[in-house]
Design an enzyme around this catalytic site. Structure first.
Site, PDB file in Angstrom:
ATOM      1  N   HIS A 158      -8.413   0.953  -3.880  1.00 30.57           N
ATOM      2  CA  HIS A 158      -9.324   0.685  -2.759  1.00 30.57           C
ATOM      3  C   HIS A 158     -10.010   1.994  -2.384  1.00 30.57           C
ATOM      4  CE1 HIS A 158      -9.526  -0.579   1.809  1.00 30.57           C
ATOM      5  NE2 HIS A 158     -10.720  -0.462   1.269  1.00 30.57           N
ATOM      6  N   SER A 212       0.854  -1.194   0.000  1.00 31.69           N
ATOM      7  CA  SER A 212       0.000   0.000   0.000  1.00 31.69           C
ATOM      8  C   SER A 212       0.883   1.234   0.000  1.00 31.69           C
ATOM      9  CB  SER A 212      -0.892   0.021   1.238  1.00 31.69           C
ATOM     10  OG  SER A 212      -1.419   1.339   1.386  1.00 31.69           O
ATOM     11  N   MET A 250      -9.087   7.822   0.185  1.00 37.38           N
ATOM     12  CA  MET A 250      -9.899   8.167   1.372  1.00 37.38           C
ATOM     13  C   MET A 250     -10.471   9.567   1.213  1.00 37.38           C
ATOM     14  SD  MET A 250      -7.446   6.755   4.382  1.00 37.38           S
ATOM     15  CE  MET A 250      -6.582   5.171   4.228  1.00 37.38           C
ATOM     16  N   MET A 290     -12.207   4.197  -0.202  1.00 31.87           N
ATOM     17  CA  MET A 290     -12.828   4.363   1.116  1.00 31.87           C
ATOM     18  C   MET A 290     -13.544   5.708   1.059  1.00 31.87           C
ATOM     19  SD  MET A 290      -9.674   2.782   3.261  1.00 31.87           S
ATOM     20  CE  MET A 290      -8.609   2.947   1.824  1.00 31.87           C
ATOM     21  N   ASP A 350      -6.492  -6.729   4.154  1.00 31.86           N
ATOM     22  CA  ASP A 350      -5.970  -5.368   4.217  1.00 31.86           C
ATOM     23  C   ASP A 350      -5.953  -4.874   5.654  1.00 31.86           C
ATOM     24  OD1 ASP A 350      -5.139  -2.822   3.672  1.00 31.86           O
ATOM     25  OD2 ASP A 350      -6.852  -2.286   2.419  1.00 31.86           O
TER      26      ASP A 350
HETATM   27  C1  DX5 Z   1      -6.235   1.067   5.751  1.00 34.11           C
HETATM   28  C2  DX5 Z   1      -5.792   0.865   4.320  1.00 34.11           C
HETATM   29  C3  DX5 Z   1      -4.662  -0.098   4.203  1.00 34.11           C
HETATM   30  C4  DX5 Z   1      -3.421   0.344   4.911  1.00 34.11           C
HETATM   31  C5  DX5 Z   1      -2.675  -0.874   5.357  1.00 34.11           C
HETATM   32  O1  DX5 Z   1      -7.341   1.876   5.782  1.00 34.11           O
HETATM   33  O2  DX5 Z   1      -6.851   0.384   3.528  1.00 34.11           O
HETATM   34  O3  DX5 Z   1      -4.392  -0.447   2.855  1.00 34.11           O
HETATM   35  O4  DX5 Z   1      -2.580   1.139   4.164  1.00 34.11           O
HETATM   36  O5  DX5 Z   1      -1.611  -0.446   6.121  1.00 34.11           O
HETATM   37  P1  DX5 Z   1      -0.840  -1.398   7.127  1.00 34.11           P
HETATM   38  O6  DX5 Z   1      -0.294  -2.540   6.315  1.00 34.11           O
HETATM   39  O7  DX5 Z   1       0.223  -0.511   7.657  1.00 34.11           O
HETATM   40  O8  DX5 Z   1      -1.822  -1.856   8.153  1.00 34.11           O
HETATM   41 ZN    ZN Z   2      -6.418  -0.523   1.476  1.00 34.71          ZN
END
Ligand code: DX5
Ligand code: ZN
Length: 227
Positions: A70, A12, A41, A72, A176
């Site tokens: 992804h 990510s 996000m 959000m 994730d």
């Molecule tokens: C969280 C994201 C993830 C995040 C994962 O809201 O969707 O993709 O970047 O990060 P780590 O691996 O640090 O938990």
């Molecule tokens: Zn993610």
């Protein structure tokens, strides 16, 4: 994009240097990343704010593997075309982001992308029971979405239930949040194939020292494959 259930590591770029995305993407791919995971996000569906379609379009030429976007955000539907135009290969929407996930998944596929559906930790596996033929990827959140570096929440039962529901369908199970060499074997054993990892890939490395990214990616992959 061909389908298989081998372990795929998807770093990510939420944990990358935000002033240097092009180089960071090239570095993780050179060091063995299978997919590139892009966390969008909106400061509304989740409390954090990252990048929109223009930024994602700028990442595209640097991604030689799979650009896994992804979302959000809520609502999703008004932005589907923009992310198709930005070059997303996989576009994932949260089931909690609106009342019409069925329509959203159809619209994502109609725009030429693979359609993913993400489940927050509080959402049961059964929520996707009527979506299995409309989706290419189910993303099981093992943190509450919004931030990198959070503690892994064990969702083993949910992953196993999804793996059984999916059967022979060509649907990926993506995990994730909080994936590292300790948690990767658990989620792999339960049936996951795409492992997103932010902090566990980028920690200790940089574009000037990218071999650390490679070591981190290999450590996660080897732990998962040993499961
Ligand atoms: C969280 C994201 C993830 C995040 C994962 O809201 O969707 O993709 O970047 O990060 P780590 O691996 O640090 O938990
Ligand atoms: Zn993610």
């Amino acid at each position: 994009m061909s389908f298989d259930r081998s372990v795929k590591i998807a770093p990510s770029i939420l944990s990358a240097d935000f002033a240097n995305f092009g180089q960071e993407i090239r570095a993780i791919e050179a060091e063995g990343a299978d997919w590139v995971h892009v966390d969008v996000m909106d400061g509304h569906f989740v409390p954090n704010l990252t990048f929109g379609p223009m930024a994602v379009k700028a990442f595209r030429p640097h991604v030689k593997t799979v650009m896994d976007v992804h979302l959000m955000i809520a609502p999703v539907d008004p932005y589907i075309e923009a992310y198709a135009d930005a070059g997303a290969d996989v576009l994932t929407a949260h089931i909690e982001a609106g009342p019409h996930i069925h329509r959203t998944l159809q619209a994502i596929r109609a725009s030429g992308m693979k359609a993913g559906v993400a489940l927050n930790p509080g959402t049961p596996a059964e929520a996707v029971a009527h979506l299995l033929d409309l989706t290419d990827l189910i993303c099981v959140m093992t943190v509450n979405p919004g931030f990198g570096g959070q503690k892994f929440i064990d969702m083993t039962g949910k992953i196993m239930a999804l793996r059984q529901m999916i059967g022979d369908r060509p649907v990926h199970i993506e995990i994730d949040g909080g994936v590292d060499p300790t948690t990767a074997p658990k989620v792999r054993a339960a049936g996951a194939d795409v492992l997103v990892a932010g902090s566990a890939v980028f920690k200790g490395g940089s574009v000037d020292n990218p071999s650390v990214y490679g070591e981190n990616i290999r450590a996660i992959r080897e732990a998962a494959n040993a499961a």
